[in-house]
Design a protein around this motif. Structure first.
Motif, mmCIF file in Angstrom:
data_model
loop_
_atom_site.group_PDB
_atom_site.id
_atom_site.type_symbol
_atom_site.label_atom_id
_atom_site.label_comp_id
_atom_site.label_asym_id
_atom_site.label_seq_id
_atom_site.Cartn_x
_atom_site.Cartn_y
_atom_site.Cartn_z
ATOM 1 N N SER A 62 0.623 -1.542 -0.018
ATOM 2 C CA SER A 62 -0.527 -0.174 -0.303
ATOM 3 C C SER A 62 0.958 1.795 -0.164
ATOM 4 O O SER A 62 2.149 1.141 -0.212
ATOM 5 C CB SER A 62 -0.875 -0.067 1.348
ATOM 6 O OG SER A 62 0.111 0.650 2.623
ATOM 7 N N ASP A 63 0.054 2.453 0.192
ATOM 8 C CA ASP A 63 1.029 3.438 -0.052
ATOM 9 C C ASP A 63 1.361 3.752 0.653
ATOM 10 O O ASP A 63 3.004 4.532 1.833
ATOM 11 C CB ASP A 63 0.064 4.622 -0.298
ATOM 12 C CG ASP A 63 -0.465 4.870 -1.967
ATOM 13 O OD1 ASP A 63 0.631 3.964 -2.957
ATOM 14 O OD2 ASP A 63 -0.972 6.284 -2.121
ATOM 15 N N GLU A 64 0.712 3.516 1.939
ATOM 16 C CA GLU A 64 1.648 3.813 3.516
ATOM 17 C C GLU A 64 2.712 2.632 4.098
ATOM 18 O O GLU A 64 3.922 3.084 4.333
ATOM 19 C CB GLU A 64 0.538 3.365 4.767
ATOM 20 C CG GLU A 64 1.123 3.605 6.892
ATOM 21 C CD GLU A 64 1.198 5.170 6.181
ATOM 22 O OE1 GLU A 64 1.882 5.499 7.335
ATOM 23 O OE2 GLU A 64 0.783 6.048 5.972
ATOM 24 N N GLU A 65 2.430 1.708 2.995
ATOM 25 C CA GLU A 65 3.652 0.346 3.469
ATOM 26 C C GLU A 65 4.930 0.955 2.847
ATOM 27 O O GLU A 65 6.034 0.759 2.990
ATOM 28 C CB GLU A 65 3.073 -0.665 2.767
ATOM 29 C CG GLU A 65 2.108 -1.234 4.073
ATOM 30 C CD GLU A 65 0.755 -3.056 3.415
ATOM 31 O OE1 GLU A 65 1.324 -3.635 3.877
ATOM 32 O OE2 GLU A 65 1.185 -2.729 2.320
#
Length: 73
Positions: A62-65
């Motif tokens: 994901s973008d956050e990861e």
């Protein structure tokens, strides 16, 4: 010494603009560090062109990861 106007505008001294290559209508970025120092950088068209070239992506993240993995390096 230049002062901040009531509208929070700052006039840069001509000589500093000349040295930095900043002219009327130029775009810039502004950063403030933890000590309150302001850094002004003139934007240069195409300066970031190719910066991500050769970077391999992982579509499973994901973008956050992805952001966290970049910060942990």
């Amino acid at each position: 010494m230049p002062k901040v106007s009531a509208k929070r505008q700052i006039t840069l001294p001509v000589e500093q603009c000349r040295v930095a290559g900043i002219g009327p209508g130029d775009e810039y970025q502004c950063f403030v560090d933890g000590e309150g120092h302001i850094t002004i950088i003139k934007k240069a068209p195409g300066a970031a062109r190719g910066i991500l070239k050769g970077l391999k992506s992982n579509p499973k993240l994901s973008d956050e990861e992805s952001l966290q993995s970049s910060l942990n390096k």
